[in-house]
Design a protein around this motif. Structure first.
Motif, PDB file in Angstrom:
ATOM      1  N   THR A 185       2.298  -0.133 -25.390  1.00  0.00           N
ATOM      2  CA  THR A 185       3.724   0.076 -25.150  1.00  0.00           C
ATOM      3  C   THR A 185       4.573  -1.066 -25.682  1.00  0.00           C
ATOM      4  N   SER A 186       5.760  -0.747 -26.160  1.00  0.00           N
ATOM      5  CA  SER A 186       6.676  -1.769 -26.663  1.00  0.00           C
ATOM      6  C   SER A 186       7.242  -2.607 -25.527  1.00  0.00           C
ATOM      7  N   LEU A 187       7.154  -2.112 -24.299  1.00  0.00           N
ATOM      8  CA  LEU A 187       7.644  -2.890 -23.158  1.00  0.00           C
ATOM      9  C   LEU A 187       6.869  -4.196 -23.030  1.00  0.00           C
ATOM     10  N   ILE A 188       5.565  -4.124 -23.299  1.00  0.00           N
ATOM     11  CA  ILE A 188       4.743  -5.329 -23.247  1.00  0.00           C
ATOM     12  C   ILE A 188       4.837  -6.083 -24.568  1.00  0.00           C
ATOM     13  N   ASP A 189       4.788  -5.347 -25.652  1.00  0.00           N
ATOM     14  CA  ASP A 189       4.827  -5.960 -26.988  1.00  0.00           C
ATOM     15  C   ASP A 189       6.111  -6.760 -27.199  1.00  0.00           C
ATOM     16  N   LYS A 190       7.218  -6.296 -26.627  1.00  0.00           N
ATOM     17  CA  LYS A 190       8.515  -6.966 -26.776  1.00  0.00           C
ATOM     18  C   LYS A 190       8.847  -7.860 -25.575  1.00  0.00           C
ATOM     19  N   ASN A 191       7.862  -8.070 -24.703  1.00  0.00           N
ATOM     20  CA  ASN A 191       8.012  -8.965 -23.540  1.00  0.00           C
ATOM     21  C   ASN A 191       9.173  -8.565 -22.627  1.00  0.00           C
ATOM     22  N   LEU A 192       9.302  -7.282 -22.366  1.00  0.00           N
ATOM     23  CA  LEU A 192      10.384  -6.804 -21.506  1.00  0.00           C
ATOM     24  C   LEU A 192       9.975  -6.712 -20.037  1.00  0.00           C
ATOM     25  N   VAL A 193       8.666  -6.843 -19.766  1.00  0.00           N
ATOM     26  CA  VAL A 193       8.209  -6.899 -18.377  1.00  0.00           C
ATOM     27  C   VAL A 193       8.330  -8.350 -17.924  1.00  0.00           C
ATOM     28  N   ASP A 194       9.175  -8.607 -16.939  1.00  0.00           N
ATOM     29  CA  ASP A 194       9.430  -9.981 -16.514  1.00  0.00           C
ATOM     30  C   ASP A 194       8.230 -10.609 -15.829  1.00  0.00           C
ATOM     31  N   PHE A 195       7.566  -9.825 -14.981  1.00  0.00           N
ATOM     32  CA  PHE A 195       6.411 -10.365 -14.265  1.00  0.00           C
ATOM     33  C   PHE A 195       5.332  -9.295 -14.106  1.00  0.00           C
ATOM     34  N   PHE A 196       4.105  -9.665 -14.465  1.00  0.00           N
ATOM     35  CA  PHE A 196       2.944  -8.863 -14.104  1.00  0.00           C
ATOM     36  C   PHE A 196       2.443  -9.436 -12.787  1.00  0.00           C
ATOM     37  N   VAL A 197       2.498  -8.632 -11.734  1.00  0.00           N
ATOM     38  CA  VAL A 197       2.187  -9.125 -10.391  1.00  0.00           C
ATOM     39  C   VAL A 197       0.805  -8.637  -9.968  1.00  0.00           C
ATOM     40  N   PRO A 198      -0.172  -9.537  -9.872  1.00  0.00           N
ATOM     41  CA  PRO A 198      -1.520  -9.127  -9.455  1.00  0.00           C
ATOM     42  C   PRO A 198      -1.644  -9.040  -7.940  1.00  0.00           C
ATOM     43  N   LEU A 199      -2.223  -7.948  -7.471  1.00  0.00           N
ATOM     44  CA  LEU A 199      -2.500  -7.766  -6.040  1.00  0.00           C
ATOM     45  C   LEU A 199      -3.998  -7.948  -5.829  1.00  0.00           C
ATOM     46  N   LEU A 200      -4.385  -8.975  -5.114  1.00  0.00           N
ATOM     47  CA  LEU A 200      -5.794  -9.284  -4.907  1.00  0.00           C
ATOM     48  C   LEU A 200      -6.451  -8.282  -3.962  1.00  0.00           C
ATOM     49  N   PRO A 201      -7.733  -8.024  -4.131  1.00  0.00           N
ATOM     50  CA  PRO A 201      -8.451  -7.149  -3.185  1.00  0.00           C
ATOM     51  C   PRO A 201      -8.474  -7.814  -1.813  1.00  0.00           C
ATOM     52  N   LEU A 202      -8.444  -7.017  -0.772  1.00  0.00           N
ATOM     53  CA  LEU A 202      -8.341  -7.550   0.589  1.00  0.00           C
ATOM     54  C   LEU A 202      -9.709  -7.796   1.218  1.00  0.00           C
ATOM     55  N   GLU A 203      -9.815  -8.888   1.931  1.00  0.00           N
ATOM     56  CA  GLU A 203     -11.031  -9.226   2.651  1.00  0.00           C
ATOM     57  C   GLU A 203     -10.957  -8.648   4.067  1.00  0.00           C
ATOM     58  N   TYR A 204     -12.072  -8.764   4.778  1.00  0.00           N
ATOM     59  CA  TYR A 204     -12.183  -8.232   6.133  1.00  0.00           C
ATOM     60  C   TYR A 204     -11.052  -8.730   7.030  1.00  0.00           C
ATOM     61  N   LYS A 205     -10.759 -10.030   6.979  1.00  0.00           N
ATOM     62  CA  LYS A 205      -9.738 -10.599   7.856  1.00  0.00           C
ATOM     63  C   LYS A 205      -8.355 -10.013   7.587  1.00  0.00           C
ATOM     64  N   HIS A 206      -8.105  -9.648   6.330  1.00  0.00           N
ATOM     65  CA  HIS A 206      -6.810  -9.055   5.994  1.00  0.00           C
ATOM     66  C   HIS A 206      -6.717  -7.629   6.523  1.00  0.00           C
ATOM     67  N   VAL A 207      -7.830  -6.918   6.480  1.00  0.00           N
ATOM     68  CA  VAL A 207      -7.861  -5.557   7.026  1.00  0.00           C
ATOM     69  C   VAL A 207      -7.582  -5.593   8.523  1.00  0.00           C
ATOM     70  N   VAL A 208      -8.166  -6.571   9.217  1.00  0.00           N
ATOM     71  CA  VAL A 208      -7.914  -6.728  10.654  1.00  0.00           C
ATOM     72  C   VAL A 208      -6.425  -6.966  10.899  1.00  0.00           C
ATOM     73  N   GLN A 209      -5.810  -7.784  10.072  1.00  0.00           N
ATOM     74  CA  GLN A 209      -4.377  -8.036  10.204  1.00  0.00           C
ATOM     75  C   GLN A 209      -3.570  -6.755  10.007  1.00  0.00           C
ATOM     76  N   CYS A 210      -3.998  -5.944   9.048  1.00  0.00           N
ATOM     77  CA  CYS A 210      -3.335  -4.655   8.811  1.00  0.00           C
ATOM     78  C   CYS A 210      -3.417  -3.760  10.043  1.00  0.00           C
ATOM     79  N   VAL A 211      -4.590  -3.723  10.659  1.00  0.00           N
ATOM     80  CA  VAL A 211      -4.792  -2.886  11.846  1.00  0.00           C
ATOM     81  C   VAL A 211      -3.912  -3.373  12.988  1.00  0.00           C
TER      82      VAL A 211
END
Length: 331
Positions: free
Chosen positions: A256-282
């Motif tokens: 896509t030209s959106l990436i080729d032309k640097n029009l995406v300001d931020f690529f935001v990575p979402l890390l996989p959740l560990e057990y403790k994070h799932v508990v927090q969600c619950v």
């Protein structure tokens, strides 16, 4: 005219009519004008409009929500807070804010979009100025590709014309037909206006599972190396992520030209959740259901999920995606 507006206008007209019957012609003209103004004021108060009464950024609210409601995402939290704050407090941005959120299912992509909307629009995701496009729903047929491109351009132009502070959320970007998103490239670029319409104050958010495996592998490498997930930095993932989605033929961002032309300001990575994070969600879900937080129940729900890799059971495969339904079962 919508029914509510019609009834309101009739009410104001009737009220003014009763009042003006007791006054001379000059006073009558003034009262009719006041009545019309009053009617518009009341209508604008009750009906969402594109003004600060309905659209006002709550910088503190967004930061608090990210800190207290988004679990295990130190990189995403920091990026979103700084990016949205910087954009919304800039009265003359050079281009729209473009965010691309990537990660496995259940890591918080849709949730982040919701938090942004809730802290900008009084009606949150229910605002008429927040627009959600889902690839499998709105663009399901490859044979209608050209029609979709035209419709998408018209939808964006029409909504930004109606309100420059519009927000567009594109879900399931990994399932979008490659090339379709390029149809809106001009609206994301550095233009003062296009055909009289300025897009510089709009927000575009792309949500995708593409790149999720690369993010998970990086997180796993850190874990196996004895490093804390908090040591993972954006620089460890951003280039890898952008290249991954750009070269993925099954991604809506393929070449896509959106990436080729640097029009995406931020690529935001979402890390996989560990057990403790799932508990927090619950625990958070129990509070949302107005139930007394129960650690034992939270542990039972968290243990019921599938984790990856199978031997180490480090990351929840579906994040917090199925928490609500599983919690109903245990409660």
């Amino acid at each position: 005219m919508k029914p509510s507006r019609l009834y309101l206008s009739m009410y104001v007209f009737t009220t003014v009519s009763v009042l003006v019957s007791a006054f001379d012609p000059f006073t009558t003209t003034v009262l009719v004008g006041v009545g019309a103004t009053l009617g518009r004021t009341i209508y604008n108060y009750l009906h969402e409009s594109c003004d600060p009464q309905w659209i006002s950024f709550n910088v503190t609210g967004l930061q608090v929500d990210l800190d207290k409601k988004l679990f295990g995402q130190h990189i995403a939290s920091r990026i979103i807070s700084k990016a949205v704050n910087g954009f919304m407090t800039n009265n003359n941005p050079k281009k729209p804010l473009v965010l691309s959120l990537h990660g496995w299912t259940g890591t918080g992509k849709n949730f982040i979009s919701k938090l942004i909307a809730e802290n900008i629009y009084k009606k949150g995701m229910q605002s008429s100025f927040v627009h959600v496009f889902t690839s499998t729903l709105h663009f399901p047929h490859q044979s209608q590709f050209l029609e979709y491109k035209s419709q998408l351009q018209q939808w964006i132009k029409g909504n930004v014309t109606n309100c420059e502070r519009s927000m567009f959320i594109f879900d399931e970007m990994d399932k979008m037909h490659p090339g379709l998103i390029d149809s809106i490239k001009p609206y994301l670029d550095y233009y003062d206006n296009l055909e009289g319409v300025s897009y510089r104050k709009a927000i575009f958010v792309f949500l995708s599972n593409a790149g999720g495996d690369s993010i998970a592998q990086t997180a796993l490498d850190f874990w196996r190396g004895g490093q804390s997930r908090e040591e993972i930095k954006l620089k460890d993932l951003e280039t890898l992520l952008s290249l991954s989605v750009f070269n993925n033929e099954r991604s809506g961002f393929f070449r896509t030209s959106l990436i080729d032309k640097n029009l995406v300001d931020f690529f935001v990575p979402l890390l996989p959740l560990e057990y403790k994070h799932v508990v927090q969600c619950v625990m958070a879900e129990m509070e949302a259901k107005e139930k007394e937080p129960n650690q034992h129940v939270a542990d039972m729900v968290a243990k019921d999920l599938i984790y990856f890799p199978k031997a180490e059971r480090v990351f929840s495969v579906k994040g917090c995606k199925t928490i609500e339904s599983k919690l109903d079962y245990y409660l």
